[in-house]
Motif scaffolding. Structure first.
Motif, mmCIF file in Angstrom:
data_model
loop_
_atom_site.group_PDB
_atom_site.id
_atom_site.type_symbol
_atom_site.label_atom_id
_atom_site.label_comp_id
_atom_site.label_asym_id
_atom_site.label_seq_id
_atom_site.Cartn_x
_atom_site.Cartn_y
_atom_site.Cartn_z
ATOM 1 N N GLN A 97 -7.498 -37.746 17.542
ATOM 2 C CA GLN A 97 -7.829 -37.932 18.952
ATOM 3 C C GLN A 97 -6.978 -37.026 19.837
ATOM 4 O O GLN A 97 -7.475 -36.391 20.776
ATOM 5 C CB GLN A 97 -7.621 -39.394 19.334
ATOM 6 N N THR A 98 -5.670 -36.929 19.537
ATOM 7 C CA THR A 98 -4.776 -36.063 20.319
ATOM 8 C C THR A 98 -5.171 -34.605 20.188
ATOM 9 O O THR A 98 -5.201 -33.852 21.170
ATOM 10 C CB THR A 98 -3.322 -36.257 19.855
ATOM 11 N N ALA A 99 -5.474 -34.177 18.948
ATOM 12 C CA ALA A 99 -5.897 -32.791 18.735
ATOM 13 C C ALA A 99 -7.186 -32.485 19.493
ATOM 14 O O ALA A 99 -7.337 -31.408 20.089
ATOM 15 C CB ALA A 99 -6.088 -32.524 17.241
ATOM 16 N N GLY A 100 -8.119 -33.430 19.504
ATOM 17 C CA GLY A 100 -9.356 -33.219 20.250
ATOM 18 C C GLY A 100 -9.114 -33.084 21.742
ATOM 19 O O GLY A 100 -9.717 -32.232 22.414
ATOM 20 N N LYS B 181 -0.343 -55.597 -1.643
ATOM 21 C CA LYS B 181 -0.498 -55.842 -0.215
ATOM 22 C C LYS B 181 0.325 -54.858 0.617
ATOM 23 O O LYS B 181 -0.099 -54.400 1.680
ATOM 24 C CB LYS B 181 -0.082 -57.272 0.113
ATOM 25 N N SER B 182 1.509 -54.518 0.124
ATOM 26 C CA SER B 182 2.342 -53.552 0.840
ATOM 27 C C SER B 182 1.674 -52.181 0.887
ATOM 28 O O SER B 182 1.670 -51.507 1.923
ATOM 29 C CB SER B 182 3.710 -53.451 0.164
ATOM 30 N N TRP B 183 1.086 -51.780 -0.253
ATOM 31 C CA TRP B 183 0.372 -50.493 -0.286
ATOM 32 C C TRP B 183 -0.818 -50.502 0.671
ATOM 33 O O TRP B 183 -1.073 -49.529 1.371
ATOM 34 C CB TRP B 183 -0.098 -50.205 -1.702
ATOM 35 N N GLU B 184 -1.557 -51.585 0.690
ATOM 36 C CA GLU B 184 -2.709 -51.678 1.593
ATOM 37 C C GLU B 184 -2.265 -51.594 3.054
ATOM 38 O O GLU B 184 -2.932 -50.984 3.893
ATOM 39 C CB GLU B 184 -3.467 -52.978 1.333
ATOM 40 N N SER B 185 -1.133 -52.233 3.383
ATOM 41 C CA SER B 185 -0.617 -52.186 4.759
ATOM 42 C C SER B 185 -0.237 -50.761 5.147
ATOM 43 O O SER B 185 -0.544 -50.297 6.259
ATOM 44 C CB SER B 185 0.584 -53.117 4.896
ATOM 45 N N ARG B 186 0.430 -50.041 4.239
ATOM 46 C CA ARG B 186 0.816 -48.666 4.520
ATOM 47 C C ARG B 186 -0.399 -47.765 4.682
ATOM 48 O O ARG B 186 -0.427 -46.882 5.559
ATOM 49 C CB ARG B 186 1.712 -48.141 3.403
ATOM 50 N N LEU B 187 -1.401 -47.971 3.839
ATOM 51 C CA LEU B 187 -2.625 -47.179 3.966
ATOM 52 C C LEU B 187 -3.298 -47.420 5.319
ATOM 53 O O LEU B 187 -3.822 -46.496 5.954
ATOM 54 C CB LEU B 187 -3.597 -47.519 2.832
ATOM 55 N N GLY B 188 -3.276 -48.667 5.797
ATOM 56 C CA GLY B 188 -3.849 -48.963 7.105
ATOM 57 C C GLY B 188 -3.099 -48.261 8.221
ATOM 58 O O GLY B 188 -3.703 -47.720 9.163
ATOM 59 N N GLU B 189 -1.755 -48.247 8.138
ATOM 60 C CA GLU B 189 -0.962 -47.549 9.140
ATOM 61 C C GLU B 189 -1.232 -46.047 9.121
ATOM 62 O O GLU B 189 -1.335 -45.410 10.178
ATOM 63 C CB GLU B 189 0.525 -47.816 8.887
ATOM 64 N N GLN B 190 -1.345 -45.469 7.937
ATOM 65 C CA GLN B 190 -1.623 -44.030 7.828
ATOM 66 C C GLN B 190 -2.997 -43.691 8.389
ATOM 67 O O GLN B 190 -3.182 -42.655 9.033
ATOM 68 C CB GLN B 190 -1.506 -43.583 6.378
ATOM 69 N N ARG B 191 -3.972 -44.582 8.135
ATOM 70 C CA ARG B 191 -5.301 -44.341 8.724
ATOM 71 C C ARG B 191 -5.237 -44.356 10.258
ATOM 72 O O ARG B 191 -5.860 -43.530 10.930
ATOM 73 C CB ARG B 191 -6.285 -45.402 8.239
ATOM 74 N N GLN C 297 -2.607 -43.668 12.130
ATOM 75 C CA GLN C 297 -1.907 -42.458 12.554
ATOM 76 C C GLN C 297 -2.811 -41.236 12.487
ATOM 77 O O GLN C 297 -2.791 -40.388 13.390
ATOM 78 C CB GLN C 297 -0.659 -42.246 11.696
ATOM 79 N N LEU C 298 -3.591 -41.132 11.431
ATOM 80 C CA LEU C 298 -4.518 -40.013 11.297
ATOM 81 C C LEU C 298 -5.559 -40.016 12.404
ATOM 82 O O LEU C 298 -5.886 -38.967 12.982
ATOM 83 C CB LEU C 298 -5.201 -40.067 9.924
#
Length: 312
Positions: free
Chosen positions: A80-83, A62-72, A74-75
């Motif tokens: 959006q900022t780069a665009g 669950k911790s890994w899934e939470s981190r992956l969600g945060e990274q998604r 952020q990406l």
């Protein structure tokens, strides 16, 4: 049934007599023990928890899934900022391109105004640049560096635009002054037949004042303006015949008299060298010529001084 027990000494063997009932009971008891052990093993196997992949626990997954969600997330924010940054840079580049086109047009006009026709400044061609290539091929610009370069280029364009506009104003003013500068002869060909000042009057034979110069030539030949200005008289005038008078500003006016035909009207803006009339012999005249006068604030001046300006 007899069961024989044999020891180390063959002579000391013993035998045991077992009945059929005892054997049957032993077999049933063994089968029961084996069946019970099998059933107990099955129950234990069915109640055991399922193993976690790679030996990871559920909280860790669950911790890994939470981190992956945060990274998604952020990406997605970075994309959006780069665009937005690319859109902003594209808009600025479009604005700068429009300003550069105006600068090219202004520069081309300045080249034509300054008569720089030797090809030194060709705004239709990109500037020539070059140099040896460094090893490694160089590095690509990052977004902050590119934005800083665009800011510097924008400032340089603004500075050059201001300088070119100032130069255009100076050249335009100089061109206007040059156009208004009274100089040259009012005819393309002909000769001086009478000077400015006192002379013998051709009709009375008496000494009389001549307020201009006479330039004789072929009837119908062109009479041209010696400077740019505004036509203030275009028609018949006593003693002058058909007369054209042009105001050049600063109190300076020129007159072209005895014309056969007048080609301009009052209020027309004429350029230097423009044909304003045709040579004739109207008014008080003895033959085809143009009576040329120069006046400042109503007083006559010697036209020969202005005619000779063209040769200086």
């Amino acid at each position: 049934m007899n069961i024989i027990f044999v020891g180390k000494n063959p002579g000391q063997s013993r035998s045991l007599h077992v009945g059929f009932g005892v054997v049957a009971c032993a077999l049933v008891l063994g089968a029961a023990v084996m069946g019970g052990a099998g059933w107990a093993g099955y129950r234990l196997a069915s109640k055991a928890p399922e193993p976690v992949a790679y030996g990871a626990s559920a909280p860790l997954v669950k911790s890994w899934e939470s981190r992956l969600g945060e990274q998604r997330a952020q990406l997605q924010h970075v994309r959006q900022t780069a665009g937005q940054q690319v859109d902003a840079l594209t808009l600025r580049l479009g604005q700068m391109q429009g300003r550069l086109l105006r600068l090219d047009a202004l520069g081309q006009r300045l080249v034509e105004s300054a008569h720089l026709d030797n090809g030194e400044f060709d705004f239709d061609q990109a500037p020539a640049v070059g140099g040896p290539e460094e090893a490694g091929g160089g590095e690509s610009f990052q977004t902050p560096e590119l934005s800083a370069m665009i800011d510097q280029l924008d400032a340089r364009i603004s500075n050059r635009e201001q300088q070119l506009r100032l130069l255009d104003q100076l050249l335009s003013r100089e061109r206007i002054e040059e156009e208004r500068f009274v100089a040259g002869r009012p005819i393309k060909w002909g000769w001086l037949s009478s000077h400015y000042g006192y002379r013998t009057d051709p009709f009375t034979g008496k000494r009389a004042w001549h307020s201009g110069v006479d330039l004789a030539g072929k009837e119908g030949s062109d009479i041209i303006s010696v400077a740019a200005g505004v036509v203030t008289w275009a028609g018949d005038r006593y003693g002058y015949g058909n007369l054209v008078e042009i105001d050049h500003g600063n109190g300076l006016r020129t007159r072209y008299a005895h014309c056969k035909k007048v080609d301009v009207s009052v209020g027309d803006v004429v350029e230097k060298g423009q044909v304003v009339a045709q040579m004739g012999s109207t008014g008080r005249s003895t033959g085809p010529h143009v009576h040329f006068e120069v006046r400042r604030n109503g007083k006559t001046l010697d036209p020969e001084d202005y005619i000779q300006r063209a040769s200086r």
